[in-house]
Design a protein around this motif. Structure first.
Motif, PDB file in Angstrom:
ATOM      1  N   ASN A 230       0.830  -1.219   0.000  1.00 59.80           N
ATOM      2  CA  ASN A 230       0.000   0.000   0.000  1.00 59.80           C
ATOM      3  C   ASN A 230       0.858   1.260   0.000  1.00 59.80           C
ATOM      4  O   ASN A 230       0.533   2.253  -0.677  1.00 59.80           O
ATOM      5  CB  ASN A 230      -0.925   0.001   1.222  1.00 59.80           C
TER       6      ASN A 230
ATOM      7  N   ARG B  96       2.536   1.787  -3.473  1.00 64.07           N
ATOM      8  CA  ARG B  96       1.535   2.250  -4.446  1.00 64.07           C
ATOM      9  C   ARG B  96       1.252   3.745  -4.291  1.00 64.07           C
ATOM     10  O   ARG B  96       1.165   4.479  -5.279  1.00 64.07           O
ATOM     11  CB  ARG B  96       0.249   1.444  -4.285  1.00 64.07           C
ATOM     12  N   LYS B  97       1.097   4.193  -3.045  1.00 60.41           N
ATOM     13  CA  LYS B  97       0.839   5.620  -2.814  1.00 60.41           C
ATOM     14  C   LYS B  97       2.088   6.460  -3.080  1.00 60.41           C
ATOM     15  O   LYS B  97       2.011   7.552  -3.640  1.00 60.41           O
ATOM     16  CB  LYS B  97       0.365   5.841  -1.379  1.00 60.41           C
TER      17      LYS B  97
ATOM     18  N   ALA C 108       2.584   6.701  -6.844  1.00 58.39           N
ATOM     19  CA  ALA C 108       1.360   6.900  -7.632  1.00 58.39           C
ATOM     20  C   ALA C 108       1.522   7.993  -8.684  1.00 58.39           C
ATOM     21  O   ALA C 108       0.993   7.875  -9.801  1.00 58.39           O
ATOM     22  CB  ALA C 108       0.187   7.226  -6.711  1.00 58.39           C
TER      23      ALA C 108
ATOM     24  N   VAL D  95       2.102  -1.930 -12.150  1.00 59.63           N
ATOM     25  CA  VAL D  95       1.951  -3.052 -11.224  1.00 59.63           C
ATOM     26  C   VAL D  95       1.594  -4.308 -12.024  1.00 59.63           C
ATOM     27  O   VAL D  95       0.633  -4.298 -12.801  1.00 59.63           O
ATOM     28  CB  VAL D  95       0.861  -2.771 -10.167  1.00 59.63           C
TER      29      VAL D  95
ATOM     30  N   LYS E  98       3.859  -7.711  -7.712  1.00 62.77           N
ATOM     31  CA  LYS E  98       3.153  -8.111  -6.490  1.00 62.77           C
ATOM     32  C   LYS E  98       2.889  -9.622  -6.507  1.00 62.77           C
ATOM     33  O   LYS E  98       3.037 -10.281  -7.548  1.00 62.77           O
ATOM     34  CB  LYS E  98       1.837  -7.346  -6.349  1.00 62.77           C
TER      35      LYS E  98
END
Length: 342
Positions: free
Chosen positions: A143, A146-147, A150, A156, A181
């Motif tokens: 998480n 990803r942020k 971003a 991904v 992932k």
């Protein structure tokens, strides 16, 4: 004659005022610069031990739990340095050398938990010489990455996607971050050259071999691998190619994260004030450094009568004023941090 005397008197008065400001300003700066010089001398001596532990931390401790890391640093490495009379900071914290409050605050705003384990993992993820492979059963690293990426056009994929090689090729070529992932214990050898950063070619055209293709390599390219397995068994070869980082949440880490959440809800204004102070202090320190550089440049290049250099006097006054402001901000930040800890 009277006009000339009047002009000379005004010049002398102006120079007298400038001299008073220079004496006052440089006098106070001398105290601050002397204190900073002494602190820098002490830090330079401690730098040897701090760099040794930090380098060992980045090289060897990523795969281990928080307790094992702390035990190895405190009980083994620090004790060994003490026995060998190698100077180091006491207490030593990797965060003090490898990152800063502003960067940690930004990581937290991007979703990385604020506990010490997560901060250490953030350092390993961003500072290690190898690409990170995160052991992340709670998906906190997933998480955060990803942020964090971003706005950088993060791609991904999983190794099961039919087009992952094409997507990876584009990311390498154009310098985009790329995240694999759901990685299991088998890592496709097609990306070995990428993991090993086996970049070839002359300076004007750097490339890496991906499968049977030569792909232009952009130095801004970043690769992340993320596994949800709680206890994967990777071969020594994988440990040599990637930086294995253990993001598994511990009980202590959960306690720290819960405390942070409670503070965020019950004392929201305190947390906001702390973050604002960190940001302001960083900006003020940068401004102070710029002013000091300007002041030293003016002193070094000043020609003629120094008292006629209005730019020098103005810069000196700004530096003195900003130094006082920065020290006050630092004091407020320390008080806020202590209040939050209580």
């Amino acid at each position: 004659d009277q006009q000339a005397l009047q002009e000379e008197a005004e010049i002398m008065e102006r120079r007298l005022i400038a001299a008073d400001k220079l004496i006052s300003g440089l006098g106070s700066e001398k105290v601050r610069w002397s204190e900073e010089l002494e602190e820098l001398k002490k830090r330079r001596v401690r730098l040897l031990g701090d760099c040794l532990i930090s380098a060992a931390f980045l090289s060897y401790l990523g795969a281990f739990s928080y307790d094992f890391r702390a035990d190895l640093i405190r009980a083994e490495w620090e004790r060994d340095l003490t026995e060998r009379t190698v100077p180091r900071s006491e207490p030593f914290k990797v965060e003090n050398l490898l990152t800063n409050d502003v960067e940690i605050s930004r990581w937290n705003s991007e979703g990385l938990p604020p506990d010490e384990l997560s901060v250490q993992n953030g350092i390993l993820t961003t500072n290690a010489s190898r690409f990170p492979l995160c052991i992340d059963p709670q998906e906190q690293a997933l998480n955060w990455i990803r942020k964090k990426e971003a706005n950088n056009n993060l791609k991904v994929c999983t190794f099961n996607d039919s087009d992952f090689l094409k997507q990876l090729e584009l990311a390498i070529k154009y310098g985009f971050p790329f995240l694999f992932k759901d990685v299991d214990e088998y890592i496709d050898p097609v990306i070995d050259n990428i993991l090993e950063k086996n970049v070839k070619g002359p300076a004007n055209r750097r490339f890496v071999v991906l499968g049977d293709k030569e792909v232009d390599y952009d130095p801004n390219f970043k690769l992340y691998l993320n596994s949800k397995l709680s206890n994967p068994r990777y071969t020594p070869a994988v440990f040599g190619k990637a930086m294995i980082i253990n993001y598994t949440v511990t009980l202590k880490g959960l306690e720290d994260q819960l405390l942070s959440v409670i503070v965020g809800f019950e004392r929201k204004e305190l947390e906001e004030q702390r973050e604002l102070l960190i940001q302001e202090t960083s900006e003020n320190k940068k401004l102070l450094k710029d002013l000091e550089d300007t002041l030293l440049r003016e002193l070094a290049t000043s020609t003629g009568n120094m008292l006629d250099n209005t730019e020098l006097v103005r810069t000196l006054e700004e530096t003195k004023s900003k130094a006082t402001e920065v020290f006050e901000k630092l004091r407020q930040s320390a008080l806020t941090a202590r209040s939050e800890e209580r």
